[in-house]
Write a protein that holds these residues in place. Structure first.
Motif, PDB file in Angstrom:
ATOM      1  N   ALA A  97       0.827  -1.199   0.000  1.00 49.45           N
ATOM      2  CA  ALA A  97       0.000   0.000   0.000  1.00 49.45           C
ATOM      3  C   ALA A  97       0.866   1.255   0.000  1.00 49.45           C
ATOM      4  O   ALA A  97       2.063   1.218   0.266  1.00 49.45           O
ATOM      5  N   THR A  98       0.225   2.362  -0.305  1.00 47.71           N
ATOM      6  CA  THR A  98       0.935   3.639  -0.298  1.00 47.71           C
ATOM      7  C   THR A  98       1.525   3.896   1.080  1.00 47.71           C
ATOM      8  O   THR A  98       0.862   3.726   2.103  1.00 47.71           O
ATOM      9  N   THR A  99       2.773   4.301   1.099  1.00 45.43           N
ATOM     10  CA  THR A  99       3.434   4.550   2.378  1.00 45.43           C
ATOM     11  C   THR A  99       2.932   5.850   3.001  1.00 45.43           C
ATOM     12  O   THR A  99       2.435   6.747   2.315  1.00 45.43           O
ATOM     13  N   LEU A 100       3.086   5.931   4.303  1.00 53.19           N
ATOM     14  CA  LEU A 100       2.731   7.143   5.038  1.00 53.19           C
ATOM     15  C   LEU A 100       3.911   8.107   5.032  1.00 53.19           C
ATOM     16  O   LEU A 100       5.067   7.700   4.845  1.00 53.19           O
ATOM     17  N   PRO A 101       3.657   9.393   5.255  1.00 50.26           N
ATOM     18  CA  PRO A 101       4.771  10.332   5.402  1.00 50.26           C
ATOM     19  C   PRO A 101       5.704   9.879   6.519  1.00 50.26           C
ATOM     20  O   PRO A 101       5.255   9.313   7.527  1.00 50.26           O
ATOM     21  N   VAL A 102       6.987  10.110   6.376  1.00 51.68           N
ATOM     22  CA  VAL A 102       7.950   9.691   7.389  1.00 51.68           C
ATOM     23  C   VAL A 102       9.112  10.674   7.429  1.00 51.68           C
ATOM     24  O   VAL A 102       9.486  11.258   6.396  1.00 51.68           O
ATOM     25  N   GLN A 103       9.644  10.885   8.601  1.00 51.95           N
ATOM     26  CA  GLN A 103      10.862  11.677   8.749  1.00 51.95           C
ATOM     27  C   GLN A 103      11.577  11.258  10.018  1.00 51.95           C
ATOM     28  O   GLN A 103      10.971  10.699  10.940  1.00 51.95           O
ATOM     29  N   SER A 104      12.870  11.524  10.063  1.00 51.61           N
ATOM     30  CA  SER A 104      13.673  11.331  11.274  1.00 51.61           C
ATOM     31  C   SER A 104      13.904  12.696  11.895  1.00 51.61           C
ATOM     32  O   SER A 104      14.318  13.633  11.214  1.00 51.61           O
ATOM     33  N   ALA A 105      13.620  12.808  13.185  1.00 50.83           N
ATOM     34  CA  ALA A 105      13.814  14.076  13.892  1.00 50.83           C
ATOM     35  C   ALA A 105      14.058  13.802  15.355  1.00 50.83           C
ATOM     36  O   ALA A 105      13.376  12.962  15.968  1.00 50.83           O
ATOM     37  N   TYR A 106      15.055  14.479  15.924  1.00 53.96           N
ATOM     38  CA  TYR A 106      15.356  14.392  17.355  1.00 53.96           C
ATOM     39  C   TYR A 106      15.643  12.963  17.804  1.00 53.96           C
ATOM     40  O   TYR A 106      15.312  12.572  18.926  1.00 53.96           O
ATOM     41  N   GLY A 107      16.234  12.164  16.903  1.00 56.75           N
ATOM     42  CA  GLY A 107      16.627  10.811  17.257  1.00 56.75           C
ATOM     43  C   GLY A 107      15.524   9.781  17.151  1.00 56.75           C
ATOM     44  O   GLY A 107      15.720   8.631  17.546  1.00 56.75           O
ATOM     45  N   PHE A 108      14.354  10.170  16.586  1.00 59.47           N
ATOM     46  CA  PHE A 108      13.221   9.254  16.475  1.00 59.47           C
ATOM     47  C   PHE A 108      12.645   9.289  15.065  1.00 59.47           C
ATOM     48  O   PHE A 108      12.829  10.251  14.319  1.00 59.47           O
ATOM     49  N   VAL A 109      11.922   8.215  14.725  1.00 57.46           N
ATOM     50  CA  VAL A 109      11.183   8.129  13.470  1.00 57.46           C
ATOM     51  C   VAL A 109       9.757   8.610  13.717  1.00 57.46           C
ATOM     52  O   VAL A 109       9.110   8.175  14.675  1.00 57.46           O
ATOM     53  N   TRP A 110       9.259   9.495  12.849  1.00 63.22           N
ATOM     54  CA  TRP A 110       7.930  10.076  12.999  1.00 63.22           C
ATOM     55  C   TRP A 110       7.113   9.820  11.739  1.00 63.22           C
ATOM     56  O   TRP A 110       7.652   9.764  10.633  1.00 63.22           O
ATOM     57  N   THR A 111       5.816   9.684  11.899  1.00 63.07           N
ATOM     58  CA  THR A 111       4.916   9.547  10.761  1.00 63.07           C
ATOM     59  C   THR A 111       3.658  10.354  11.006  1.00 63.07           C
ATOM     60  O   THR A 111       3.437  10.878  12.115  1.00 63.07           O
ATOM     61  N   SER A 112       2.814  10.434   9.977  1.00 58.84           N
ATOM     62  CA  SER A 112       1.561  11.177  10.102  1.00 58.84           C
ATOM     63  C   SER A 112       0.482  10.496   9.272  1.00 58.84           C
ATOM     64  O   SER A 112       0.730  10.110   8.132  1.00 58.84           O
ATOM     65  N   PRO A 113      -0.736  10.364   9.832  1.00 61.44           N
ATOM     66  CA  PRO A 113      -1.845   9.803   9.061  1.00 61.44           C
ATOM     67  C   PRO A 113      -2.474  10.807   8.096  1.00 61.44           C
ATOM     68  O   PRO A 113      -3.304  10.435   7.264  1.00 61.44           O
ATOM     69  N   GLY A 114      -2.126  12.082   8.234  1.00 61.45           N
ATOM     70  CA  GLY A 114      -2.773  13.120   7.436  1.00 61.45           C
ATOM     71  C   GLY A 114      -1.798  13.909   6.606  1.00 61.45           C
ATOM     72  O   GLY A 114      -0.878  13.371   5.979  1.00 61.45           O
ATOM     73  N   ARG A 115      -2.016  15.209   6.580  1.00 64.15           N
ATOM     74  CA  ARG A 115      -1.145  16.133   5.858  1.00 64.15           C
ATOM     75  C   ARG A 115      -0.381  16.945   6.897  1.00 64.15           C
ATOM     76  O   ARG A 115      -0.847  17.993   7.350  1.00 64.15           O
ATOM     77  N   PRO A 116       0.784  16.465   7.282  1.00 66.59           N
ATOM     78  CA  PRO A 116       1.444  17.041   8.460  1.00 66.59           C
ATOM     79  C   PRO A 116       2.012  18.427   8.239  1.00 66.59           C
ATOM     80  O   PRO A 116       2.559  18.743   7.184  1.00 66.59           O
ATOM     81  N   LYS A 117       1.849  19.220   9.264  1.00 67.25           N
ATOM     82  CA  LYS A 117       2.527  20.512   9.332  1.00 67.25           C
ATOM     83  C   LYS A 117       3.978  20.271   9.733  1.00 67.25           C
ATOM     84  O   LYS A 117       4.331  19.184  10.176  1.00 67.25           O
ATOM     85  N   PRO A 118       4.857  21.279   9.604  1.00 66.93           N
ATOM     86  CA  PRO A 118       6.245  21.086  10.055  1.00 66.93           C
ATOM     87  C   PRO A 118       6.299  20.698  11.523  1.00 66.93           C
ATOM     88  O   PRO A 118       5.501  21.163  12.338  1.00 66.93           O
ATOM     89  N   ILE A 119       7.233  19.825  11.869  1.00 65.85           N
ATOM     90  CA  ILE A 119       7.381  19.395  13.250  1.00 65.85           C
ATOM     91  C   ILE A 119       7.860  20.558  14.107  1.00 65.85           C
ATOM     92  O   ILE A 119       8.551  21.467  13.622  1.00 65.85           O
ATOM     93  N   PHE A 120       7.479  20.552  15.350  1.00 69.18           N
ATOM     94  CA  PHE A 120       7.832  21.650  16.253  1.00 69.18           C
ATOM     95  C   PHE A 120       9.352  21.732  16.443  1.00 69.18           C
ATOM     96  O   PHE A 120      10.046  20.720  16.475  1.00 69.18           O
ATOM     97  N   PRO A 121       9.898  22.942  16.587  1.00 71.85           N
ATOM     98  CA  PRO A 121      11.352  23.100  16.700  1.00 71.85           C
ATOM     99  C   PRO A 121      11.860  22.855  18.121  1.00 71.85           C
ATOM    100  O   PRO A 121      11.204  23.198  19.099  1.00 71.85           O
ATOM    101  N   ILE A 122      13.043  22.255  18.200  1.00 67.70           N
ATOM    102  CA  ILE A 122      13.809  22.172  19.449  1.00 67.70           C
ATOM    103  C   ILE A 122      15.229  22.604  19.083  1.00 67.70           C
ATOM    104  O   ILE A 122      16.101  21.773  18.799  1.00 67.70           O
ATOM    105  N   PRO A 123      15.506  23.891  19.033  1.00 64.95           N
ATOM    106  CA  PRO A 123      16.804  24.360  18.541  1.00 64.95           C
ATOM    107  C   PRO A 123      17.986  23.882  19.369  1.00 64.95           C
ATOM    108  O   PRO A 123      19.096  23.707  18.837  1.00 64.95           O
ATOM    109  N   GLU A 124      17.772  23.640  20.665  1.00 68.97           N
ATOM    110  CA  GLU A 124      18.874  23.191  21.515  1.00 68.97           C
ATOM    111  C   GLU A 124      19.455  21.858  21.045  1.00 68.97           C
ATOM    112  O   GLU A 124      20.645  21.582  21.258  1.00 68.97           O
ATOM    113  N   TYR A 125      18.631  21.031  20.428  1.00 68.23           N
ATOM    114  CA  TYR A 125      19.078  19.712  19.974  1.00 68.23           C
ATOM    115  C   TYR A 125      20.261  19.825  19.016  1.00 68.23           C
ATOM    116  O   TYR A 125      21.092  18.907  18.933  1.00 68.23           O
TER     117      TYR A 125
END
Length: 287
Positions: free
Chosen positions: A57-85
C-alpha cells in the motif's frame, strides 16, 4: 484503519521508535491511533512506514527528527522546533521507549505536574517538607500554537546527572503538540543555559502509549548508559502512578476533577485540547 477522527491530531507528526532501534534492512511492527503499522529501514538507511496488513500500500509520510522516526496519518505541518538539539556541545540521548497503560493526555498532564515531585520522586526531584508549588505563569500561545509555563521553580535534591547537592531549579514547560512536551530546567554546569527533557508520546490507542524520551543536556562526565539509567529511574517511579489513574482517559470537563492552584498548567492543557476539538484519549466536556 486509524480510529481517530480528530483532524488536529491526524495532521501532526507522531513518534514511532528511536532511529537506532532498527538496524539497516530490519523491520518492526507497532501501533498508532489504533492502526497496526510496519516500519522498514532500507539498506541505505531510509525509513518506510506502511499499514502492516498491506506492505504494497501507499506509504505514510515519514521523517527522522530528534533521534526518532515520525509519521503522520494526514497532511502534516512542520514538526515543532527544538533548537537546543542542534547545539554541538550537547549530549543528545534517546533514553528509551516504554509502554504504559494510560492515555496520552493523562501522561502529558502528569509530566506538567510539579506537585508530585516530593512524594513520587523523593530524594531526587523533591523532598518533604519542601512541597509548595510556588506561583508561576501559564499562557496558551495562539501564534506558536503551544502552551508555555514559565517562572516555575522547585527545590530538588538531585536535579540532574551532574548535580552535587540540592538546589532550587528553574523550569520552563512547553507543550507544542497535544501528545508531546518539552521541559527546560536550569543546568548545574552553566547558569546561562538549560537542560532539555522531551517526552514524545505515541498513542497506540485510547488508553495505551509508548513513551519516547529524549535528553539534550550538558554533561561531559557520564556515558550514555548512566544518563539513561538516571532518567529511567525517574520514569519508573511515574509509571505505576500513571497506570493507576482513574479514569485512564483525561476528563476535559472542568467540573470532573477539583483543581488546585498548582494545577494551572493542567487546566490550560485541558482547555487547549478542548479548543482543538481533541477527543482521542480524553473524556470530552459535556457542555
Amino acid at each position: 484503519m486509524f480510529n481517530c477522527v480528530d483532524q488536529a491530531l491526524l495532521d501532526l507528526w507522531h513518534p514511532l521508535c528511536a532511529t537506532d532501534a532498527l538496524p539497516l534492512g530490519a523491520s518492526m511492527e507497532t501501533r498508532l491511533l489504533g492502526q497496526r503499522l510496519g516500519i522498514l529501514r532500507a539498506a541505505g538507511g531510509d525509513f518506510r512506514v506502511f499499514r502492516a496488513e498491506d506492505k504494497s500500500a501507499t506509504t505514510l509520510p515519514v521523517q527522522s527528527a530528534y533521534g526518532f522516526v515520525w509519521t503522520s496519518p494526514g497532511r502534516p505541518k512542520p514538526i515543532f522546533p527544538i533548537p537546543e538539539y542542534h547545539e554541538p556541545d550537547r549530549r543528545n540521548v534517546a533514553v528509551a521507549s516504554v509502554g504504559v497503560n494510560v492515555s496520552a493526555p493523562r501522561a502529558i498532564e502528569n509530566f506538567l505536574d510539579m506537585g508530585h515531585f516530593p512524594y513520587v520522586h523523593a530524594g531526587i526531584l523533591g523532598a518533604e517538607p519542601r512541597t509548595e508549588v510556588k506561583e508561576y505563569d501559564v499562557e496558551i500561545s495562539v501564534d506558536r500554537d503551544e502552551i508555555l509555563a514559565t517562572r516555575c521553580r522547585f527545590f530538588q535534591p538531585m536535579a540532574s546527572t551532574v548535580s552535587t547537592s540540592g538546589a532550587d531549579v528553574d523550569y520552563i514547560y512547553r507543550v507544542p503538540h497535544p501528545f508531546c512536551s518539552v521541559l527546560y530546567k536550569s543546568s548545574p554546569l552553566d547558569e546561562r543555559r538549560m537542560d532539555v527533557i522531551c517526552l514524545f508520546l505515541q498513542a497506540m490507542d485510547h488508553e495505551r502509549i509508548r513513551a519516547h524520551m529524549l535528553l539534550s543536556i550538558l554533561d561531559d562526565e557520564h556515558d550514555d548508559t548512566f544518563i539513561r539509567r538516571f532518567q529511567l529511574l525517574i520514569f519508573g517511579q511515574d509509571k505505576p502512578i500513571l497506570e493507576n489513574q482513574v479514569p485512564k482517559r483525561l476528563p476535559l470537563d472542568p467540573r470532573a476533577e477539583t483543581p488546585i492552584r498548582a494545577d494551572k498548567s493542567a487546566i490550560a492543557y485541558r482547555r487547549w485540547l478542548s479548543q482543538k476539538g481533541v477527543t482521542y484519549g480524553v473524556i470530552p466536556s459535556s457542555a
